[in-house]
Design a protein around this motif. Sequence first.
Motif, short mmCIF file in Angstrom:
data_model
loop_
_atom_site.label_atom_id
_atom_site.label_comp_id
_atom_site.label_asym_id
_atom_site.label_seq_id
_atom_site.Cartn_x
_atom_site.Cartn_y
_atom_site.Cartn_z
N HIS A 41 0.77 -1.25 0.00
CA HIS A 41 0.00 0.00 0.00
C HIS A 41 0.80 1.29 0.00
CE1 HIS A 41 -3.71 -2.23 0.48
NE2 HIS A 41 -3.19 -2.88 1.50
N ASP A 42 2.11 1.24 0.27
CA ASP A 42 2.78 2.53 0.43
C ASP A 42 3.09 3.24 -0.86
OD1 ASP A 42 3.65 4.40 2.46
OD2 ASP A 42 5.64 4.14 1.58
N ASP A 43 3.04 2.56 -1.99
CA ASP A 43 3.18 3.29 -3.25
C ASP A 43 2.11 4.36 -3.38
OD1 ASP A 43 5.41 1.98 -4.09
OD2 ASP A 43 4.39 0.69 -5.54
N GLY A 44 0.94 4.09 -2.82
CA GLY A 44 -0.14 5.05 -2.89
C GLY A 44 -0.17 6.04 -1.75
N LEU A 45 0.32 5.62 -0.58
CA LEU A 45 0.21 6.47 0.61
C LEU A 45 1.46 7.31 0.88
CD1 LEU A 45 -1.65 4.02 3.02
CD2 LEU A 45 -2.60 5.89 1.66
N ARG A 46 2.62 6.84 0.44
CA ARG A 46 3.88 7.57 0.59
C ARG A 46 4.18 7.94 2.04
NH1 ARG A 46 5.77 9.56 -4.39
NH2 ARG A 46 4.93 8.21 -6.01
N ALA A 47 3.89 7.04 2.96
CA ALA A 47 4.13 7.31 4.38
C ALA A 47 5.58 7.10 4.78
CB ALA A 47 3.23 6.42 5.25
N TRP A 48 6.33 6.32 4.02
CA TRP A 48 7.68 5.90 4.42
C TRP A 48 8.74 6.54 3.54
CZ3 TRP A 48 8.28 2.35 8.51
CH2 TRP A 48 7.07 1.83 9.01
N ILE A 49 9.86 6.90 4.18
CA ILE A 49 11.05 7.32 3.45
C ILE A 49 12.05 6.18 3.38
CG2 ILE A 49 13.07 8.86 3.52
CD1 ILE A 49 11.24 11.08 4.50
N THR A 50 12.26 5.50 4.51
CA THR A 50 13.19 4.38 4.57
C THR A 50 12.54 3.22 5.31
OG1 THR A 50 15.09 5.89 4.62
CG2 THR A 50 15.47 3.62 5.34
N VAL A 51 12.58 2.04 4.72
CA VAL A 51 12.07 0.82 5.35
C VAL A 51 13.26 -0.11 5.60
CG1 VAL A 51 10.51 -1.15 5.18
CG2 VAL A 51 9.86 1.06 4.18
N CYS A 52 13.40 -0.58 6.84
CA CYS A 52 14.55 -1.40 7.24
C CYS A 52 14.15 -2.88 7.26
CB CYS A 52 15.05 -0.97 8.61
SG CYS A 52 15.40 0.79 8.74
N ASP A 53 13.93 -3.45 6.11
CA ASP A 53 13.42 -4.82 6.02
C ASP A 53 14.28 -5.82 6.78
OD1 ASP A 53 12.94 -3.13 3.59
OD2 ASP A 53 11.55 -4.74 3.07
N GLU A 54 15.52 -5.96 6.36
CA GLU A 54 16.37 -7.01 6.92
C GLU A 54 16.74 -6.72 8.37
OE1 GLU A 54 16.98 -9.92 5.65
OE2 GLU A 54 15.72 -9.29 3.97
N GLU A 55 17.02 -5.45 8.67
CA GLU A 55 17.36 -5.10 10.05
C GLU A 55 16.20 -5.40 10.99
OE1 GLU A 55 17.58 -3.21 7.40
OE2 GLU A 55 19.47 -2.07 7.34
N ALA A 56 14.97 -5.09 10.55
CA ALA A 56 13.79 -5.34 11.39
C ALA A 56 13.57 -6.83 11.58
CB ALA A 56 12.56 -4.69 10.77
N LEU A 57 13.76 -7.61 10.52
CA LEU A 57 13.58 -9.06 10.66
C LEU A 57 14.64 -9.67 11.56
CD1 LEU A 57 12.58 -9.99 7.00
CD2 LEU A 57 11.19 -10.36 9.06
N ASP A 58 15.89 -9.18 11.46
CA ASP A 58 16.94 -9.67 12.37
C ASP A 58 16.59 -9.34 13.81
OD1 ASP A 58 18.42 -10.68 10.29
OD2 ASP A 58 19.81 -8.97 10.17
N ALA A 59 16.10 -8.11 14.05
CA ALA A 59 15.71 -7.71 15.41
C ALA A 59 14.54 -8.55 15.90
CB ALA A 59 15.35 -6.23 15.44
N ALA A 60 13.62 -8.90 15.00
CA ALA A 60 12.47 -9.72 15.39
C ALA A 60 12.91 -11.12 15.79
CB ALA A 60 11.46 -9.78 14.24
N ARG A 61 13.84 -11.69 15.05
CA ARG A 61 14.34 -13.03 15.40
C ARG A 61 15.05 -12.99 16.76
NH1 ARG A 61 16.13 -12.52 9.80
NH2 ARG A 61 14.60 -13.56 8.45
N SER A 62 15.79 -11.92 17.01
CA SER A 62 16.46 -11.78 18.30
C SER A 62 15.43 -11.65 19.42
CB SER A 62 17.37 -10.55 18.27
OG SER A 62 17.97 -10.33 19.53
N ALA A 63 14.38 -10.86 19.18
CA ALA A 63 13.33 -10.70 20.19
C ALA A 63 12.63 -12.03 20.45
CB ALA A 63 12.32 -9.65 19.72
N GLU A 64 12.42 -12.81 19.40
CA GLU A 64 11.77 -14.11 19.56
C GLU A 64 12.62 -15.04 20.44
OE1 GLU A 64 10.80 -17.04 16.15
OE2 GLU A 64 9.05 -15.72 16.40
N ARG A 65 13.93 -14.98 20.27
CA ARG A 65 14.81 -15.79 21.12
C ARG A 65 14.73 -15.33 22.56
NH1 ARG A 65 18.16 -15.40 16.43
NH2 ARG A 65 19.28 -13.61 17.31
N GLU A 66 14.63 -14.03 22.77
CA GLU A 66 14.50 -13.51 24.15
C GLU A 66 13.21 -14.01 24.79
OE1 GLU A 66 15.56 -9.53 25.45
OE2 GLU A 66 16.17 -9.08 23.38
#
Length: 487
Positions: A41-66
């Motif tokens: 949806h963001d092509d239409g809404l233009r809410a984001w300048i930078t999306v941290c795909d891989e960094e966010a997924l790495d942080a999520a995996r770390s949080a899941e381990r915690e």
Amino acid sequence: MSTTSDDPLNLTLAEAARAIRTREVSPVELVRGCLARIEAHDDGLRAWITVCDEEALDAARSAEREVRSGARSKPLLGVPIALKDNIATRGLRTTAGSKILSDWIPDEDATVVARLREAGAIILGKLNLHEFAWGGTSDNPHYGTVRNPWNPDRFPGGSSGGSGVAVAARMCFGALGTDTGGSIRLPSAINGITGIRPTYGRVSNHGIVPLAWSMDTAGPMARTSEDCAVLFDVIAGHDPRDPTTANRAAPPCVPTLRGSLRGLRIGVIPGYFFHHLQPDVESAVRRALSAFEELGAVIVDVPIENIHGNISAQLTIESAEPSTYHQRWLRERPQDYGADVRTLLEVGELMLATHYLQAQRYRTLLREEFLQAFRNVDAFVCPTLPFTATPVGATTVRIEGDVEESMLSAIMQFTGVASLTGLPAMSVPCGFDSEGLPVGMQLIGRPFEESLLFRMAAEYQGVTDFHRRAPDLATRGASKAPPGRPD
């Protein structure tokens, strides 16, 4: 619009945090869901300048381990949130929505970001805004025009427009915005979410690109009062790196969210709070006041003798201070500013010292009048702004009849009061107009009494469902890129 769903993205921030702790939902699942929604949806809404795909997924995996190891103490562990892009992030570019800072990669996090990370939050990315936060439409010439998820032909408010849209469109569970003249509260109202401008000095500005030093503050934007309280408890408090922060305790607000409003005295300023409004806005806020009365509150008329000078003073200060910060760039790189922001900065340089000092004297007077009024009331309630979302690109608005007036001054009619006085103020969704666009009401409290505003909003949201409603992006066509400015 929808109100219920099995989609975990429709969980509130507080619900998501609890579900992660009990292992009912995975941080990885939530991050992937948010990223998929952004992609769709963001092509239409233009809410984001930078999306941290891989960094966010790495942080999520770390949080899941915690979580699997039994960690339970971090209040935001595994919860995906986002940041307005004038808030510094270590190693991640921070543009302030500008061309001038398009390549700036900070060496350290802003204090609020560091506190969010310590609380376990996952940073999904950086959100679009009006250039350098100097404007109320989020029409950005460098990163695209932000669109309203309830109707992409309408504006999303600003300057934290990307933050408001990302939360309303369920692209993240909460966001941080910044507020000088109303830049958290306006997009919160326009997009149908909850957002609070804290007391000036309650939250650190260290690491945040300034607009007007004497009024700037960061604050949370989310779906509910509880969500905002969770975020607020994490970021609030003294910071020795920011001398403007108050050196006083910041007791947690979440434990005080629930409680009777019986006998609460709500102030209304006659001749101002319900003057010069679109009819749908007035009726929605009056119904909200009636709901507070049913919850046991008492409505009290409170005169504020000098209230009518606030817009002029606000515009004076919010012209002079940004022009001071931008003075060198304005001389060396004027062509790198968008036309509207460059004009505002040039106007600010024309302000006389006498204009600025008189505006500051007025601030002192207005604050004292409000502090005196708080002897007779506990909080004030008014509209957040006098109109609902206008067409994208509009610089004027019609509030009454066929009279066109400046958008910039109209949006400050109610928000400027708290900005000038340094009082905490919160926007809460309280209805919709005849076109299905959200209406927000503003709660204004005593200095450092954010907890009362959270409680008022929580009790109100306990008897209404406006905060639970979401835009239907499929039927609104927001997934299709509308004509607009290029990236």
